[in-house]
Write an enzyme that holds these catalytic residues in place. Structure first.
Site, PDB file in Angstrom:
ATOM      1  CG  ASP A  81      52.163  37.760  31.971  1.00 19.35           C
ATOM      2  OD1 ASP A  81      52.354  37.945  33.195  1.00 19.35           O
ATOM      3  OD2 ASP A  81      51.111  38.091  31.411  1.00 19.35           O
ATOM      4  CD  GLU A 139      48.035  40.618  35.593  1.00 20.97           C
ATOM      5  OE1 GLU A 139      46.948  41.131  35.901  1.00 20.97           O
ATOM      6  OE2 GLU A 139      48.894  41.198  34.890  1.00 20.97           O
ATOM      7  CD  GLU A 140      50.136  42.639  32.104  1.00 23.40           C
ATOM      8  OE1 GLU A 140      49.024  43.168  31.889  1.00 23.40           O
ATOM      9  OE2 GLU A 140      50.971  43.110  32.882  1.00 23.40           O
ATOM     10  CG  HIS A 366      50.403  48.173  31.384  1.00 22.23           C
ATOM     11  ND1 HIS A 366      49.372  47.480  30.774  1.00 22.23           N
ATOM     12  CD2 HIS A 366      50.779  47.409  32.429  1.00 22.23           C
ATOM     13  CE1 HIS A 366      49.145  46.361  31.438  1.00 22.23           C
ATOM     14  NE2 HIS A 366      49.988  46.302  32.458  1.00 22.23           N
TER      15      HIS A 366
END
Length: 395
Positions: A81, A139-140, A366
């Site tokens: 993702d 996952e995020e 990020h």
């Protein structure tokens, strides 16, 4: 087999890069990775494997590679993702989905594992056991994909699970490991404080929710400084304080949101207990009412020490020109839902350095300018390949 596997991976370096760039151009957010999942499923078409799709609470995919001999079963995991970030890099394969970016390296994780999995499929007759390739969604964003994949039961037969993360901690060719607690756990809090509004000139006729909220923000920090041992690690961040109003009006309510991090299960339990006690005391001290939500998102990630020691040994003995150094990395402040696999099954999650060439101060994961040295893709594939060969004692 080991030499043959490494030669196969080396010859498919360009393919890894091509896959990574395609995924980077076409990122999808957590729980919305429909096209990415289909791309992964299509990759395995007409290959001699079992493919399970829509595993867990989203688009999770499990690919089962049954070896030619009986033996232990392992899992190899990569997430796929992306993040809600507007990309600011100058690469030619920049995201085509405005406001969505692979800013955490999951495109690279998927690219290396697809090619490694295909090579293992071709060599599966020599594998004494079964390898499950875990292509994990979401996952995020909590609750994440890992927890639901664990709960689905599809990995109950695994003896161990391995995973990697691309991190710009050093140049490509460096592989890091850390035994024991290695990534922070994470929790989320939301607090609405209801007081009584009024005129700024007459505070005695009102009950100021902002004052109560400000006290909570300050007092919460004393949980870290006065309730935890100096040897424990914990962080409480109040990232949102919605108290906007008019300068001469006392607010009747405010809403706060916060992020909690911890490195051990014991610290997690201590912080949660103290935060809830603080909220209860807030109601008593200020005469307000509190609507409080506290959610434990991801647990701390615990790398099995024995297994991690073996991984380090396999990699140090690789003597491969592309794996230039194997070193112990520090524990990491972020969180990772790979922790759910490690809670259930002895696991090892290690690190592939990927700082772009010529960059002294890389943008970390990020960041809208995050990028990787694509040489790290081959390093990742080889590193996990060496772990597989070492685990199964394949020469």
């Amino acid at each position: 087999m080991r030499n043959e596997l490494m030669e196969m991976l080396q010859s498919r370096t360009d393919e890894m890069i091509e896959i990574r760039r395609y995924l980077h151009e076409n990122p999808e957010l957590s729980f919305k990775e429909e096209k990415t999942a289909q791309y992964i499923i299509d990759f395995y078409k007409e290959k001699d494997v079992e493919v399970q799709s829509n595993v867990g609470n989203g688009y999770g995919i499990i690919v089962t590679i049954k070896g030619g001999k009986p033996g232990k079963n392992i899992g190899l995991r990569a997430d796929f993702d992306a993040l809600p970030i507007v990309e600011e890099t100058d690469v030619t394969f920049k995201s085509k989905n405005e406001g969505v970016m692979h800013a955490c390296g999951h495109d690279g994780h998927t690219a290396y594992l697809l090619v490694l999995a295909d090579c293992l499929i071709q060599l599966k007759a020599e594998i004494p056991g079964t390898i499950k390739i875990i292509h994990q969604h979401a996952e995020e964003v909590p609750p994440g994909g890992a927890k639901s994949i664990v709960e689905s039961g599809v990995i109950d037969d695994l003896d161990n699970i391995f995973g990697i993360h691309l991190l710009p901690m050093d140049s490509a060719g460096v592989v890091g490991y850390h035994a024991g607690y290695s990534f922070n756990g994470r929790a989320y809090l939301k607090l609405k404080i209801q007081g009584r509004g009024g005129h700024g000139s007459s505070p005695h006729l009102a009950n100021d929710a902002i004052v109560a909220g400000a006290h909570f923000v300050t007092a919460a920090q004393t949980i870290i400084s006065r309730r935890l041992s100096p040897f424990d690690i914990g962080v409480i961040t109040i990232g949102s304080f919605d108290g906007k109003g008019t300068f001469n009006i006392i607010k009747d309510s405010v809403e706060l949101e916060g992020d909690i991090r911890y490195m051990t299960v014991e610290t997690k339990e201590k912080i949660e207990k103290e935060v809830k006690r603080l909220v209860k005391g807030l109601e008593e001290e200020f005469g307000v009412t509190c609507d409080f939500t506290y959610t434990n998102d991801y647990p701390p990630l615990y790398n099995d020490p024995d297994l991690t020691g073996k991984v380090a040994e396999f990699l140090k003995n690789a003597k491969d020109k592309d794996i230039k150094e194997v070193m112990e990395f520090p524990a990491m402040p972020p969180s990772e839902d790979f922790a759910y696999y490690a809670e259930k099954i002895p696991s090892c999650f290690f690190y592939i350095a990927c700082t772009p060439k010529g960059v002294e101060k890389p943008y970390f994961n990020h960041n809208p300018k995050f990028d990787i040295d694509e040489d790290a893709l081959l390093v990742a594939a080889k590193a996990v390949g060496y772990v597989v060969c070492g685990y199964y004692e394949l020469d």
